[in-house]
Design a protein around this motif. Structure first.
Motif, PDB file in Angstrom:
ATOM      1  N   ASP A   1      -6.272   1.699  -0.789  1.00 46.18           N
ATOM      2  CA  ASP A   1      -5.427   1.838   0.407  1.00 46.18           C
ATOM      3  C   ASP A   1      -4.100   1.484   0.036  1.00 46.18           C
ATOM      4  O   ASP A   1      -3.571   0.362  -0.007  1.00 46.18           O
ATOM      5  CB  ASP A   1      -5.896   0.945   1.601  1.00 46.18           C
ATOM      6  N   ASN A   2      -2.958   2.353  -0.166  1.00 41.24           N
ATOM      7  CA  ASN A   2      -3.001   3.800  -0.273  1.00 41.24           C
ATOM      8  C   ASN A   2      -2.296   4.067  -1.758  1.00 41.24           C
ATOM      9  O   ASN A   2      -1.177   4.535  -1.768  1.00 41.24           O
ATOM     10  CB  ASN A   2      -2.317   4.696   0.820  1.00 41.24           C
ATOM     11  N   TYR A   3      -3.123   3.895  -2.771  1.00 42.84           N
ATOM     12  CA  TYR A   3      -2.606   3.980  -4.288  1.00 42.84           C
ATOM     13  C   TYR A   3      -3.618   4.281  -5.109  1.00 42.84           C
ATOM     14  O   TYR A   3      -4.967   3.831  -4.896  1.00 42.84           O
ATOM     15  CB  TYR A   3      -1.830   3.015  -4.589  1.00 42.84           C
TER      16      TYR A   3
ATOM     17  N   PRO B   1       0.831  -1.468   0.073  1.00 44.99           N
ATOM     18  CA  PRO B   1       0.076  -0.094  -0.044  1.00 44.99           C
ATOM     19  C   PRO B   1       0.963   1.224   0.021  1.00 44.99           C
ATOM     20  O   PRO B   1       0.516   2.305   0.495  1.00 44.99           O
ATOM     21  CB  PRO B   1      -0.778  -0.012   1.281  1.00 44.99           C
ATOM     22  N   PHE B   2       1.919   1.278  -0.461  1.00 47.96           N
ATOM     23  CA  PHE B   2       2.982   2.385  -0.525  1.00 47.96           C
ATOM     24  C   PHE B   2       3.817   2.064  -1.657  1.00 47.96           C
ATOM     25  O   PHE B   2       4.044   0.879  -2.313  1.00 47.96           O
ATOM     26  CB  PHE B   2       3.619   2.639   0.602  1.00 47.96           C
ATOM     27  N   ARG B   3       4.749   3.026  -2.135  1.00 45.87           N
ATOM     28  CA  ARG B   3       5.699   2.936  -3.181  1.00 45.87           C
ATOM     29  C   ARG B   3       7.135   3.308  -2.703  1.00 45.87           C
ATOM     30  O   ARG B   3       7.315   4.133  -1.833  1.00 45.87           O
ATOM     31  CB  ARG B   3       5.354   3.819  -4.293  1.00 45.87           C
TER      32      ARG B   3
ATOM     33  N   PRO C   1      -0.210   5.450   6.891  1.00 44.32           N
ATOM     34  CA  PRO C   1       1.064   6.011   7.054  1.00 44.32           C
ATOM     35  C   PRO C   1       0.955   7.588   7.849  1.00 44.32           C
ATOM     36  O   PRO C   1      -0.033   8.000   7.787  1.00 44.32           O
ATOM     37  CB  PRO C   1       1.390   6.432   5.573  1.00 44.32           C
ATOM     38  N   VAL C   2       2.248   7.652   8.561  1.00 44.29           N
ATOM     39  CA  VAL C   2       2.297   8.765   9.493  1.00 44.29           C
ATOM     40  C   VAL C   2       3.579   9.255   9.379  1.00 44.29           C
ATOM     41  O   VAL C   2       4.745   8.634   9.386  1.00 44.29           O
ATOM     42  CB  VAL C   2       1.742   8.490  11.103  1.00 44.29           C
ATOM     43  N   SER C   3       3.907  10.706   8.990  1.00 44.46           N
ATOM     44  CA  SER C   3       4.952  11.228   8.769  1.00 44.46           C
ATOM     45  C   SER C   3       5.529  11.903  10.129  1.00 44.46           C
ATOM     46  O   SER C   3       5.148  12.494  10.770  1.00 44.46           O
ATOM     47  CB  SER C   3       4.991  12.336   7.765  1.00 44.46           C
TER      48      SER C   3
ATOM     49  N   GLU D   1      -1.845   4.972 -12.075  1.00 39.84           N
ATOM     50  CA  GLU D   1      -1.147   5.779 -11.210  1.00 39.84           C
ATOM     51  C   GLU D   1      -0.640   6.720 -12.281  1.00 39.84           C
ATOM     52  O   GLU D   1       0.363   7.768 -11.993  1.00 39.84           O
ATOM     53  CB  GLU D   1      -0.110   5.083 -10.833  1.00 39.84           C
TER      54      GLU D   1
ATOM     55  N   ARG E   1      12.560   7.287  -3.772  1.00 39.82           N
ATOM     56  CA  ARG E   1      12.031   6.903  -2.464  1.00 39.82           C
ATOM     57  C   ARG E   1      12.386   5.729  -1.881  1.00 39.82           C
ATOM     58  O   ARG E   1      12.802   4.721  -2.619  1.00 39.82           O
ATOM     59  CB  ARG E   1      10.164   6.576  -2.772  1.00 39.82           C
TER      60      ARG E   1
ATOM     61  N   THR F   1       8.444   8.691   6.762  1.00 44.16           N
ATOM     62  CA  THR F   1       6.867   8.497   6.820  1.00 44.16           C
ATOM     63  C   THR F   1       6.886   6.743   7.104  1.00 44.16           C
ATOM     64  O   THR F   1       7.118   5.813   6.506  1.00 44.16           O
ATOM     65  CB  THR F   1       6.252   8.577   5.333  1.00 44.16           C
TER      66      THR F   1
ATOM     67  N   GLN G   1      -3.322  -0.702   9.122  1.00 42.46           N
ATOM     68  CA  GLN G   1      -3.764  -0.159   7.726  1.00 42.46           C
ATOM     69  C   GLN G   1      -5.092  -0.904   7.308  1.00 42.46           C
ATOM     70  O   GLN G   1      -5.942  -0.399   6.548  1.00 42.46           O
ATOM     71  CB  GLN G   1      -2.509  -0.289   6.772  1.00 42.46           C
TER      72      GLN G   1
ATOM     73  N   LEU H   1     -10.323   3.308   3.593  1.00 42.13           N
ATOM     74  CA  LEU H   1      -9.709   4.583   4.403  1.00 42.13           C
ATOM     75  C   LEU H   1     -10.556   5.633   3.492  1.00 42.13           C
ATOM     76  O   LEU H   1     -10.651   5.719   2.455  1.00 42.13           O
ATOM     77  CB  LEU H   1      -8.467   4.812   4.496  1.00 42.13           C
TER      78      LEU H   1
ATOM     79  N   GLY I   1      -0.365  11.490   5.600  1.00 41.06           N
ATOM     80  CA  GLY I   1       0.871  10.391   5.225  1.00 41.06           C
ATOM     81  C   GLY I   1       0.503   9.792   3.980  1.00 41.06           C
ATOM     82  O   GLY I   1       1.305   9.145   3.378  1.00 41.06           O
ATOM     83  N   HIS I   2      -0.603   9.914   3.430  1.00 43.81           N
ATOM     84  CA  HIS I   2      -0.947   9.099   1.925  1.00 43.81           C
ATOM     85  C   HIS I   2       0.157   9.579   1.020  1.00 43.81           C
ATOM     86  O   HIS I   2       0.640   8.749   0.135  1.00 43.81           O
ATOM     87  CB  HIS I   2      -2.359   9.499   1.776  1.00 43.81           C
ATOM     88  N   TYR I   3       0.074  10.923   0.524  1.00 38.61           N
ATOM     89  CA  TYR I   3       0.901  11.295  -0.357  1.00 38.61           C
ATOM     90  C   TYR I   3       2.494  10.754  -0.196  1.00 38.61           C
ATOM     91  O   TYR I   3       3.176  10.322  -1.122  1.00 38.61           O
ATOM     92  CB  TYR I   3       1.123  12.912  -0.382  1.00 38.61           C
ATOM     93  N   GLN I   4       2.975  10.970   1.122  1.00 37.76           N
ATOM     94  CA  GLN I   4       4.267  10.565   1.466  1.00 37.76           C
ATOM     95  C   GLN I   4       4.407   8.979   1.071  1.00 37.76           C
ATOM     96  O   GLN I   4       5.755   8.599   0.775  1.00 37.76           O
ATOM     97  CB  GLN I   4       4.741  10.911   3.021  1.00 37.76           C
ATOM     98  N   ALA I   5       3.413   8.446   1.517  1.00 38.48           N
ATOM     99  CA  ALA I   5       3.480   6.840   1.292  1.00 38.48           C
ATOM    100  C   ALA I   5       3.483   6.449  -0.190  1.00 38.48           C
ATOM    101  O   ALA I   5       4.019   5.437  -0.645  1.00 38.48           O
ATOM    102  CB  ALA I   5       2.285   6.103   2.015  1.00 38.48           C
ATOM    103  N   GLY I   6       3.276   7.329  -1.064  1.00 34.48           N
ATOM    104  CA  GLY I   6       3.157   7.311  -2.370  1.00 34.48           C
ATOM    105  C   GLY I   6       1.849   7.340  -3.128  1.00 34.48           C
ATOM    106  O   GLY I   6       1.716   6.988  -4.413  1.00 34.48           O
ATOM    107  N   MET I   7       0.833   8.122  -2.744  1.00 26.74           N
ATOM    108  CA  MET I   7      -0.439   8.056  -3.396  1.00 26.74           C
ATOM    109  C   MET I   7      -0.425   9.476  -3.877  1.00 26.74           C
ATOM    110  O   MET I   7      -1.074  10.304  -3.522  1.00 26.74           O
ATOM    111  CB  MET I   7      -1.479   7.952  -2.231  1.00 26.74           C
ATOM    112  N   TYR I   8       0.193   9.310  -5.053  1.00 27.34           N
ATOM    113  CA  TYR I   8      -0.022  10.413  -6.027  1.00 27.34           C
ATOM    114  C   TYR I   8       0.509   9.774  -7.486  1.00 27.34           C
ATOM    115  O   TYR I   8       0.852   8.731  -7.612  1.00 27.34           O
ATOM    116  CB  TYR I   8       1.123  11.420  -5.901  1.00 27.34           C
ATOM    117  N   GLY I   9      -0.060  10.643  -8.452  1.00 32.44           N
ATOM    118  CA  GLY I   9       0.460  10.094  -9.876  1.00 32.44           C
ATOM    119  C   GLY I   9       0.723  11.268 -10.867  1.00 32.44           C
ATOM    120  O   GLY I   9       0.377  12.497 -10.360  1.00 32.44           O
TER     121      GLY I   9
END
Lengths: 600, 177
Positions: free
Chosen positions: B54-56, A142-144, A277-279, B60, A242, A266, A454, B80, B164-172
């Motif tokens: 969650d979370n993407y 759920p993250f990249r 996710p929490v920064s 993309e 990243r 994060t 999550q 979420l 936190g979502h953008y930082q975790a990679g939820m953007y395109g």
């Protein structure tokens, strides 16, 4: 005919479909060079730390472990959900691995994330017997991230584990360099005058001074992936990438506060389970915990990964850089945290409810473990700011109810910053605790309260039973226990298959205890209901009560203990027996548990 | 007015003030870059379906032409709360502070939006509604659409600014060709 053909075809297909991997580990005497000292230790496949084992969710693994030591060994797969007889705890899951023997572990991988493995025999783990486990999920994360590194920490000590334990038993403050000395008595005399100093100390009885026990093992070198601060383990990146950092704290005794100046981290996973996710700018990693974070360094420069021990007696350091050999600046160690009265608030029968205006911020390392039924409810305006390392272990039934307006006017250094009214706070520390961490840059420090699953692993339901576990100890004799009883004298905790048990940890000691239940998940109550995070190790701070819930869904018998090596060995340890369960597993359990011996 | 009421009102005011700022992002301000503008969907225009997990996102990335009007059918398939927001990286960064405030004040709670809180009149006619034209904020299972005109080429991303979502990679990326 048709069905036979079909099943025949399926049988042919199955071996192709199911993943199976075979891995070999040898347990060896190795040399460990920290940059500060070189020390003989124990490792895997000729090195400490051992290799990073990379599994895939859904895989059936076979791991051949060959013991090249002249003593028994074992490997525990920390955080993995598996049949109990594969869990690797001598005396509980199996008989251990004898010298020269090869033991074959076989179990399915039913989860994903960052975990680790270590010996569960004697002090082989502090001596170097640990490694990392990385499990790739079946689906997407759920993250990249573009690249990933394991960042495995330990607190390597020049003394062997056996020797450390002997010394701690002999003299619990053996490794506590911060302790108050006779010299400090004389410095207090010069500052406060002889009569005041003597009077102050006399007033409180015994006066065997002992100071801060934020850490009871100092004098280590912090290692990251086996490298000391000067050896500087380095992870390479291209600016803008990243990076997933898989932090694992494999220390014997040391909590680390981790930051990467210039980078926000994060947090996306804790103890192998994804979290929302929490920064943060900084986080504290308890012994045996793991945290996965994502960072995105955009500049073409070196960044320092700085991990200060909670008691600030040492640090580990590594670097993220675009090229090998680049270095960022290494920060100074911050000042040591000091326990306050609040950190002792969990101790027996003390009532400090109405005390006001007290400042005990310089008191540290006190042992009040034998105090009982004290009533201080009418004390007011006291200032004990220079008291340190007091031992009140013989006090009982004291009544100070008529004390009022005490004036110790020659004492200096009044400091109220650690009282509940001001300063940092975190619901997982006692109000007014001196241990509450703050970020070096003034930013966000991760709290347990920030951790939310999550995706919930289990359906939320009411617990079927409550079990209270008081974390207890006597620093004077270096005994650590649960409900006042050490492992060798304790009955096992019996759970029923299918229960959901709510454990209540009440920390009555002045130390933080990372409690680890094997084989089943620990859902930490952060007040988020079904979103409570799923962990395998839960830190309980001094003077606090923490709840966790466990779905009892694995039959067999399991270890449950404080993961500080010397606390576990001293007796803060229990065997958990899960009774009942599916018929097929019951037979296997009874077959396995007869004739189990070993050194747990 | 009690102190606590005053504090709530003060916070509410600061939220709505910044929310107003975010609203004007759509027409561009300060940064010298903008992400486009709301538009009316023309007959025969292109529709892009965006799934939020969650979370993407899926997809993309997508391609657009300068001046193109696109209808985005956005569906939250996760468990979420998620956002679909078209903006420059700087706009997203600014919006993340506002979203953090929404979480801190209980407007966004994991998988739920507190609509009552969002609609609440804060005493000055302002609310914590998340109603900027360049974004939708959806609970699990919800769907909404945005019609957007990509007026100029630029560094444009679609992103979820839930903390936190953008930082975790939820953007395109929005790629112009």
């Amino acid at each position: 005919m048709k069905t036979t053909l079909l099943s025949g075809a399926l049988a042919l297909l199955l071996p192709v479909i199911s993943l199976a991997g075979e891995y070999d580990l040898t347990v060896d005497r190795v040399e460990i060079d920290t940059g500060d000292f070189v020390k003989e230790g124990i490792g895997y496949n000729g090195a400490s730390p051992g290799p990073v084992l990379r599994f895939k969710e859904g895989e059936d693994v076979t791991i051949n472990v060959t013991n090249n030591l002249d003593e028994m060994t074992s490997i525990h797969w920390h955080g993995l959900i598996l049949p109990f007889n594969q869990d690797g705890v001598p005396g509980i899951s199996f008989a251990g691995i004898q010298p020269g023997e090869t033991f074959t572990y076989k179990f399915p991988i039913t989860q994903a994330g960052t975990y680790w493995f270590h010996s569960h025999s004697g002090f082989q783990e502090p001596d170097g017997a640990y490694g990392a486990i990385v499990i790739e999920p079946e689906g997407r994360e759920p993250f990249r991230y573009n690249r990933e590194y394991v960042v495995q920490l330990t607190d390597k000590h020049p003394h062997s584990g056996d020797r450390i334990m002997r010394n701690l038993k002999m003299m619990p403050d053996y490794y506590n360099r911060e302790q108050q000395t006779v010299g400090e008595f004389f410095s207090d005399v010069s500052e406060n005058g002889l009569m005041n100093t003597v009077k102050d100390r006399m007033a409180w009885g015994g006066m065997r001074m002992m100071k801060a026990d934020v850490e009871d093992l100092q004098g280590f070198t912090g290692l990251i992936n086996g490298k000391g601060p000067d050896q500087n383990w380095t992870g390479i990146f291209k600016p803008g990438e990243r990076i997933r950092l898989r932090f694992i704290n494999s220390s014997a005794m040391t909590y680390f506060d981790i930051r990467i100046p210039g980078l926000e981290m994060t947090v996306v996973q804790a103890d192998g389970n994804n979290v929302q996710p929490v920064s943060v700018d900084e986080f504290r990693i308890g012994v045996a915990e793991t945290y996965d974070v994502i960072v995105r360094p955009r500049d073409d420069k070196a960044y320092t990964i700085f991990a200060e021990s909670m008691g600030r007696s040492g640090y580990a350091r590594a670097t993220l850089a675009p090229e090998e050999g680049m270095e960022g600046s290494v920060p100074e160690l911050r000042e040591s945290a000091r326990l306050t009265m609040a950190d002792m608030g969990g101790m027996h029968g003390m009532d400090h409810g109405s005390m006001e205006g007290m400042d005990h911020s310089q008191m540290a390392g006190m042992d009040h473990s034998a105090m009982k039924d004290m009533d201080h409810s009418n004390m007011e305006d006291m200032d004990h700011s220079n008291m340190e390392g007091m031992d009140h272990s013989q006090m009982a039934g004291m009544d100070h109810s008529a004390m009022k307006g005490m004036d110790h006017s020659n004492m200096e250094g009044m400091d109220h910053s650690n009282m509940a009214a001001g300063g940092a706070s975190d619901p997982f520390y006692a109000p007014g605790s001196g241990l509450v961490p703050t970020a070096a840059n003034g930013g966000k420090f991760l709290s347990y309260a920030d951790l939310k699953a999550q995706s919930p692993l289990y359906e939320d339901r009411e617990p079927t039973r409550d079990i209270e576990l008081r974390l207890t100890g006597n620093m004077e004799r270096y005994t650590w226990s649960i409900n006042g009883v050490k492992y060798e004298d304790a009955d096992p905790i019996r759970l029923q298959y299918g229960e959901r048990v709510r454990f209540k940890f009440v920390n009555e000691t002045m130390m933080t205890h990372p409690m680890h239940l094997h084989g089943m998940w620990s859902m930490l109550d952060v007040g988020a209901g079904q979103w409570n995070p799923v962990k395998h190790t839960i830190s309980v701070q001094p003077g606090t009560t923490v709840f966790m819930e466990t779905e009892v869904d694995e039959p067999g018998q399991w270890a449950f203990h404080c993961h500080l090596s010397y606390h576990a060995a001293a007796g803060m340890f229990r065997k958990v027996i899960v009774e009942g369960g599916p018929e097929s597993t019951k037979a296997a359990v009874s077959a396995q548990t007869t004739g189990v011996g070993g050194d747990a | 007015m009690s102190v606590s009421k005053f504090v709530v009102a003060a916070i509410a005011m600061s939220v709505s003030m910044t929310a107003l700022g975010a609203g004007s992002h759509g027409s561009g301000h300060g940064h010298g870059a903008k992400s486009g503008e709301p538009a009316k969907f023309p007959e025969g225009g292109r529709t892009i379906t965006v799934e939020m997990h969650d979370n993407y996102y899926e997809p993309e990335a997508f391609d657009v032409k300068k001046g193109e009007i696109v209808r985005f059918m956005v569906e939250n398939k996760g468990s979420l709360v998620h956002e679909f927001n078209i903006g420059t990286p700087a706009m997203h960064e600014a919006h993340q502070d506002e979203m953090m405030m929404m979480v801190e004040h209980g407007v966004i709670q994991g998988g739920k939006l507190n609509h009552k809180m969002m609609e609440m009149d804060m005493g000055n006619g302002k609310t914590m509604k998340h109603d900027d034209p360049n974004s939708v904020l959806l609970e699990p299972g919800e769907s909404k659409e945005i019609v957007w005109k990509f007026t100029d080429k630029g560094d444009i991303e679609f992103a979820c600014n839930v903390p936190g979502h953008y930082q975790a990679g939820m953007y395109g990326d929005v790629n112009f060709n």
